[in-house]
Design an enzyme around this catalytic site. Structure first.
Site, PDB file in Angstrom:
ATOM      1  N   ASP A  93      -3.032  -2.745  -8.393  1.00 39.02           N
ATOM      2  CA  ASP A  93      -4.378  -2.745  -7.822  1.00 39.02           C
ATOM      3  C   ASP A  93      -4.456  -1.598  -6.821  1.00 39.02           C
ATOM      4  O   ASP A  93      -3.456  -0.955  -6.512  1.00 39.02           O
ATOM      5  CB  ASP A  93      -4.651  -4.100  -7.155  1.00 39.02           C
ATOM      6  CG  ASP A  93      -3.916  -4.242  -5.837  1.00 39.02           C
ATOM      7  OD1 ASP A  93      -2.757  -3.792  -5.755  1.00 39.02           O
ATOM      8  OD2 ASP A  93      -4.497  -4.793  -4.892  1.00 39.02           O
ATOM      9  N   SER A  94      -5.641  -1.343  -6.275  1.00 35.98           N
ATOM     10  CA  SER A  94      -5.816  -0.172  -5.401  1.00 35.98           C
ATOM     11  C   SER A  94      -5.346  -0.453  -3.978  1.00 35.98           C
ATOM     12  O   SER A  94      -5.149   0.477  -3.197  1.00 35.98           O
ATOM     13  CB  SER A  94      -7.302   0.181  -5.329  1.00 35.98           C
ATOM     14  OG  SER A  94      -7.988  -0.857  -4.599  1.00 35.98           O
ATOM     15  N   GLY A  95      -5.213  -1.728  -3.631  1.00 38.76           N
ATOM     16  CA  GLY A  95      -4.875  -2.118  -2.259  1.00 38.76           C
ATOM     17  C   GLY A  95      -6.105  -2.505  -1.456  1.00 38.76           C
ATOM     18  O   GLY A  95      -6.001  -3.224  -0.463  1.00 38.76           O
ATOM     19  N   GLY A  96      -7.269  -2.093  -1.901  1.00 39.87           N
ATOM     20  CA  GLY A  96      -8.487  -2.316  -1.113  1.00 39.87           C
ATOM     21  C   GLY A  96      -8.839  -3.775  -0.919  1.00 39.87           C
ATOM     22  O   GLY A  96      -9.190  -4.212   0.178  1.00 39.87           O
ATOM     23  N   PHE A  97      -8.733  -4.552  -1.953  1.00 40.79           N
ATOM     24  CA  PHE A  97      -9.112  -5.970  -1.875  1.00 40.79           C
ATOM     25  C   PHE A  97      -8.249  -6.687  -0.854  1.00 40.79           C
ATOM     26  O   PHE A  97      -8.738  -7.459  -0.035  1.00 40.79           O
ATOM     27  CB  PHE A  97      -8.944  -6.634  -3.242  1.00 40.79           C
ATOM     28  CG  PHE A  97      -9.436  -8.059  -3.287  1.00 40.79           C
ATOM     29  CD1 PHE A  97      -8.550  -9.121  -3.181  1.00 40.79           C
ATOM     30  CD2 PHE A  97     -10.784  -8.331  -3.449  1.00 40.79           C
ATOM     31  CE1 PHE A  97      -8.997 -10.435  -3.222  1.00 40.79           C
ATOM     32  CE2 PHE A  97     -11.245  -9.650  -3.503  1.00 40.79           C
ATOM     33  CZ  PHE A  97     -10.349 -10.692  -3.382  1.00 40.79           C
ATOM     34  N   ASP A 147     -12.154   0.261  -4.457  1.00 40.49           N
ATOM     35  CA  ASP A 147     -13.538  -0.230  -4.493  1.00 40.49           C
ATOM     36  C   ASP A 147     -13.773  -1.092  -3.266  1.00 40.49           C
ATOM     37  O   ASP A 147     -12.851  -1.408  -2.514  1.00 40.49           O
ATOM     38  CB  ASP A 147     -13.773  -1.053  -5.765  1.00 40.49           C
ATOM     39  CG  ASP A 147     -12.890  -2.306  -5.819  1.00 40.49           C
ATOM     40  OD1 ASP A 147     -11.825  -2.326  -5.168  1.00 40.49           O
ATOM     41  OD2 ASP A 147     -13.288  -3.273  -6.486  1.00 40.49           O
ATOM     42  N   GLN A 190     -19.156  -3.287  -9.891  1.00 38.40           N
ATOM     43  CA  GLN A 190     -19.552  -4.135  -8.778  1.00 38.40           C
ATOM     44  C   GLN A 190     -21.037  -4.477  -8.930  1.00 38.40           C
ATOM     45  O   GLN A 190     -21.614  -4.278  -9.999  1.00 38.40           O
ATOM     46  CB  GLN A 190     -19.264  -3.433  -7.437  1.00 38.40           C
ATOM     47  CG  GLN A 190     -17.784  -3.269  -7.134  1.00 38.40           C
ATOM     48  CD  GLN A 190     -17.052  -4.593  -6.906  1.00 38.40           C
ATOM     49  OE1 GLN A 190     -17.639  -5.665  -6.781  1.00 38.40           O
ATOM     50  NE2 GLN A 190     -15.723  -4.531  -6.874  1.00 38.40           N
ATOM     51  N   GLY A 217     -15.778  -8.113  -8.019  1.00 40.11           N
ATOM     52  CA  GLY A 217     -16.828  -8.763  -7.236  1.00 40.11           C
ATOM     53  C   GLY A 217     -17.168 -10.165  -7.693  1.00 40.11           C
ATOM     54  O   GLY A 217     -18.197 -10.725  -7.317  1.00 40.11           O
ATOM     55  N   ASP A 267      -6.017 -11.472 -14.258  1.00 39.00           N
ATOM     56  CA  ASP A 267      -4.930 -11.685 -13.294  1.00 39.00           C
ATOM     57  C   ASP A 267      -5.376 -12.783 -12.345  1.00 39.00           C
ATOM     58  O   ASP A 267      -6.574 -12.883 -12.030  1.00 39.00           O
ATOM     59  CB  ASP A 267      -4.624 -10.407 -12.494  1.00 39.00           C
ATOM     60  CG  ASP A 267      -5.417 -10.354 -11.200  1.00 39.00           C
ATOM     61  OD1 ASP A 267      -6.576  -9.888 -11.267  1.00 39.00           O
ATOM     62  OD2 ASP A 267      -4.905 -10.789 -10.138  1.00 39.00           O
TER      63      ASP A 267
HETATM   64  O1  LIG Z   1     -13.793  -6.716  -6.960  1.00 38.71           O
HETATM   65  C1  LIG Z   1     -12.560  -6.716  -6.863  1.00 38.71           C
HETATM   66  N1  LIG Z   1     -11.890  -5.558  -6.679  1.00 38.71           N
HETATM   67  C2  LIG Z   1     -10.528  -5.540  -6.557  1.00 38.71           C
HETATM   68  N2  LIG Z   1      -9.775  -6.634  -6.608  1.00 38.71           N
HETATM   69  C3  LIG Z   1     -10.389  -7.854  -6.781  1.00 38.71           C
HETATM   70  C4  LIG Z   1      -9.588  -9.023  -6.780  1.00 38.71           C
HETATM   71  C5  LIG Z   1      -8.082  -8.962  -6.640  1.00 38.71           C
HETATM   72  C6  LIG Z   1      -7.462  -9.089  -8.025  1.00 38.71           C
HETATM   73  N3  LIG Z   1      -6.049  -9.450  -7.913  1.00 38.71           N
HETATM   74  C7  LIG Z   1      -5.231  -8.457  -7.265  1.00 38.71           C
HETATM   75  C8  LIG Z   1      -3.817  -8.951  -7.088  1.00 38.71           C
HETATM   76  C9  LIG Z   1      -2.936  -7.757  -6.843  1.00 38.71           C
HETATM   77  C10 LIG Z   1      -1.494  -8.199  -6.665  1.00 38.71           C
HETATM   78  C11 LIG Z   1      -1.361  -9.227  -5.552  1.00 38.71           C
HETATM   79  C12 LIG Z   1      -2.299 -10.390  -5.691  1.00 38.71           C
HETATM   80  C13 LIG Z   1      -3.735  -9.982  -5.967  1.00 38.71           C
HETATM   81  C14 LIG Z   1     -10.231 -10.251  -6.901  1.00 38.71           C
HETATM   82  N4  LIG Z   1      -9.739 -11.521  -6.865  1.00 38.71           N
HETATM   83  C15 LIG Z   1     -10.805 -12.339  -7.010  1.00 38.71           C
HETATM   84  N5  LIG Z   1     -10.743 -13.687  -7.000  1.00 38.71           N
HETATM   85  C16 LIG Z   1      -9.496 -14.380  -6.717  1.00 38.71           C
HETATM   86  C17 LIG Z   1      -9.257 -14.407  -5.240  1.00 38.71           C
HETATM   87  C18 LIG Z   1      -8.055 -14.404  -4.631  1.00 38.71           C
HETATM   88  C19 LIG Z   1      -8.137 -14.439  -3.240  1.00 38.71           C
HETATM   89  C20 LIG Z   1      -9.424 -14.486  -2.773  1.00 38.71           C
HETATM   90  S1  LIG Z   1     -10.509 -14.461  -4.093  1.00 38.71           S
HETATM   91  N6  LIG Z   1     -11.947 -11.653  -7.147  1.00 38.71           N
HETATM   92  C21 LIG Z   1     -11.623 -10.340  -7.072  1.00 38.71           C
HETATM   93  C22 LIG Z   1     -12.403  -9.187  -7.088  1.00 38.71           C
HETATM   94  C23 LIG Z   1     -11.785  -7.941  -6.922  1.00 38.71           C
END
Ligand SMILES: O=c1[nH]cnc2c(CCNCC3CCCCC3)c3[nH]c(NCc4cccs4)nc3cc12
Length: 373
Positions: A93-97, A147, A190, A217, A267
């Site tokens: 992932d990008s790290g942003g979330f 993002d 998004q 999102g 995921d």
């Molecule tokens: O728009 C998004 N942009 C980027 N990442 C998102 C993620 C994280 C996906 N898993 C990453 C993983 C990378 C490796 C480590 C663990 C995460 C989301 N996860 C959820 N819901 C589940 C949710 C989990 C926690 C709060 S909501 N919606 C998401 C929406 C986005």
């Protein structure tokens, strides 16, 4: 294996798709569930076990790895595959979330996001360019754009601002990523729960001709019906022949209903995180092994499973391990849960191949509805 990143659709059943991503490090059978390998490890599992369960790809996490041990250090040690001894594909992932959910003192602007490490308070910055650089240092096979994911519910102005900035960041990530034949950079759609913004985001990303598309999102607090309705409106705008990745999803039911709408990759921390909290996923629903009613139940979780954790240990023993907070509880329940998720994905792939997806989904949901046996 292929020297290039390629996605082939091998069967469809309604909007459900069976496909295969081929990359230099291996192939990914879709629909695919990608176990979360946060800091180069799927917690409480050996990666050989994760592989043996049928996982073709795991997730690596930029936020954790950039803070510890550091992306440059992982690169000096040969990259994440070498470091973690996982020679198969990795999506990072990008790290942003995670910055937005874990870091302290964040400052987000057009340039990127500045934050302090939750580990030692040190200052860090993630820009689109730095995120792609870090994912390159990790030698990631599929890299995600940086993002901004807005939690729902939110105001239209806020959703639109974040969606438009994410599109500009997608452009910057595409430039920074350049042309790497054996790898891919995915854009992220998004737009919150606003269909016109979702369509605008998907159209603008489709025009960038990226190698794959994530729907972001979602699974951020909205009802399942809103998530599914958003997919109904968004997926037709995305290129049919590119992989679609629904981020952070989800429960087995979410996965079935999203595959039915045309999602290829998932995921979710659920099977691993809930396994560490005593929750077991089975074909007949969830079993909370903290509950005292399992104290003398000599049945295994699922005697028909070929996973030892599901077939060979009594619920009484698992209950005891959970109550005693033994490490083996997390190990066995994570093993069971990932085994269940991967067997669900294998069933989904076979059902699409056989044109039986609708019947498979109905039967699977009926089995869960029987509830906690
Ligand atoms: O728009 C998004 N942009 C980027 N990442 C998102 C993620 C994280 C996906 N898993 C990453 C993983 C990378 C490796 C480590 C663990 C995460 C989301 N996860 C959820 N819901 C589940 C949710 C989990 C926690 C709060 S909501 N919606 C998401 C929406 C986005």
């Amino acid at each position: 294996m292929s020297q290039h990143f390629q996605f082939q659709l091998t069967a469809t059943d309604g909007l459900a798709r069976r496909g295969e991503i081929t990359m230099p490090r291996g192939n990914v059978r879709t629909p695919a569930f990608m176990p979360v390998g946060t800091a180069g490890t799927v917690k409480a599992m050996y990666l050989d076990q994760v592989r043996d369960l049928g996982s073709d790809i795991i997730l690596g996490n930029v936020y954790h790895l950039m803070l510890r041990p550091g992306a440059e250090r992982v690169a000096r040690l040969g990259g994440l595959h070498e470091f973690a001894r996982w020679p198969h594909p990795i999506l990072t992932d990008s790290g942003g979330f995670q910055v937005m959910s874990l870091a302290a003192l964040r400052k987000l602007d057009e340039k990127g996001v500045k934050f302090r490490s939750h580990l030692d308070g040190s200052e860090h910055a993630l820009t689109p360019e730095r995120s792609i650089e870090i994912q390159g240092l990790l030698d990631s096979d599929i890299q995600m754009q940086l993002d901004e994911c807005i939690r729902l519910p939110a105001e239209r102005a806020e959703i639109e601002r974040a969606m438009e900035m994410s599109l500009r960041w997608a452009e910057r990530c595409a430039v920074a990523f350049g042309d790497q034949p054996g790898k891919a950079m995915f854009g992220i759609v998004q737009g919150g729960d606003l269909i016109d913004l979702r369509i605008r985001s998907a159209e603008r990303l489709a025009a960038m001709d990226l190698k794959g598309y994530a729907v972001g999102g979602l699974a951020v607090g909205e009802p399942q019906a809103v998530m599914l309705a958003t997919l109904d409106e968004t997926l037709p705008v995305l290129p049919t022949k590119k992989p679609r990745y629904l981020m952070g999803v989800g429960t087995p039911q979410d996965i079935l209903r999203s595959v039915a709408r045309g999602i290829d990759m998932f995921d979710c921390v659920m099977p691993t995180r809930s396994g560490r909290h005593g929750l077991a996923f089975t074909r007949f629903g969830k079993v909370n092994l903290k509950n005292a009613r399992h104290a003398e139940d000599s049945r295994p979780l699922d005697e028909t499973s070929d996973c030892p954790a599901s077939r060979d240990y009594s619920r009484a023993y698992l209950h005891h391990l959970v109550r005693a907070n033994e490490a083996l509880a997390s190990m066995l329940l994570t093993w069971n849960n990932l085994a269940y998720y991967q067997s669900l994905m294998a069933g989904i792939r076979a059902a699409i191949e056989g044109g039986q997806f609708e019947a498979f989904a109905a039967q699977t949901e009926e089995d869960w509805a029987r509830g906690d046996i």
